[in-house]
Design an enzyme around this catalytic site. Structure first.
Site, short mmCIF file in Angstrom:
data_model
loop_
_atom_site.label_atom_id
_atom_site.label_comp_id
_atom_site.label_asym_id
_atom_site.label_seq_id
_atom_site.Cartn_x
_atom_site.Cartn_y
_atom_site.Cartn_z
N GLU A 12 39.49 20.70 49.14
CA GLU A 12 40.24 21.07 50.35
C GLU A 12 40.03 22.54 50.67
OE1 GLU A 12 43.96 17.93 49.85
OE2 GLU A 12 43.98 19.83 48.73
N ASP A 191 43.70 8.42 54.20
CA ASP A 191 43.70 7.00 53.86
C ASP A 191 45.01 6.38 54.34
OD1 ASP A 191 45.49 6.84 51.06
OD2 ASP A 191 44.49 8.74 51.38
#
Length: 227
Positions: A12, A191
């Site tokens: 990230e 997701d």
């Protein structure tokens, strides 16, 4: 105004342009801290609430930051498309349960609250929109559980009505509250908990990282000018 970008995973952090080339200012308690831009620090503090809280406390006490911007990918409990940006309006901790002694579900003792609001989420969403990156605002649930399809996910959805579930933001919000530090959070949908293809989505979240990398530093720089 000193701002820190707090991520959980190095992937990230590395979504920031040029982040892979940065050298750490120092490493404290196993957490490398970088300068992402003038007046803007960055770190990947680790996955889960304890790691997140440790890194946030480090940023507050050792570096004296005025605002922590938590950014990362998160699982979605609704139908927001992959890569959608969510500015958290508040956090709660779905795995805190002292109802046996009469407390409301999710009540965090010592601070004695369930909801941990973020700093000016609507304004942050407006900034993102002005930068060409529309975002929605909403509640996010934090807990030390990688959320997957099943009864627990259904319980979290039905009990707290969050848009997203993740593992760090609620802990960082709690640390910021106790230190009097502003807290902002932007998540990118990686997701979907109730999808039959959740695992494939999570392990192929490049789109979510790309969306994240485009917005985090520009948002932080814009916040420097208004806070």
């Amino acid at each position: 105004m000193k701002i820190a970008l707090q991520f959980a995973m190095p992937s990230e952090l590395h979504a920031l342009p040029g982040a892979r080339d940065l050298e750490p200012l120092e490493t404290v308690s196993g957490v490398p801290v970088f300068e992402a831009a003038p007046g803007i620090l960055a770190c990947a503090g680790g996955v889960s609430k304890v790691n997140a809280a440790m890194a946030a406390e480090l940023l507050c006490l050792r570096y004296g930051v005025d605002l922590i911007l938590n950014a990362g990918v998160a699982g979605c409990l609704t139908d927001l498309p992959t890569g959608s940006l969510v500015v958290a309006s508040e956090f709660l901790q779905h795995d805190v349960d002292t109802t046996a002694v009469g407390d409301p579900i999710g009540l965090v003792s010592t601070v004695n609250q369930v909801s941990f609001p973020t700093w000016q989420p609507e304004r942050c969403a407006e900034i993102l929109a002005s930068l060409g990156h529309p975002a929605v605002t909403g509640r996010v649930a934090t807990g030390d559980w990688f959320a997957v399809k099943g009864r627990r996910a259904e319980w979290i959805r039905d009990t707290f009505s969050p848009l997203l579930a993740e593992m760090e933001g609620g802990a960082i919000a709690q640390v910021c509250l106790r230190n009097g530090v502003k807290f902002v959070s932007v998540k990118s949908v990686s997701d979907h908990l109730f999808s039959d293809h959740q695992a494939e989505e999570y392990f192929d979240f490049g789109q979510a990282l790309e969306a994240l990398g485009r917005v985090v530093l520009p948002l932080a720089q814009a916040l420097q000018d208004i806070t």
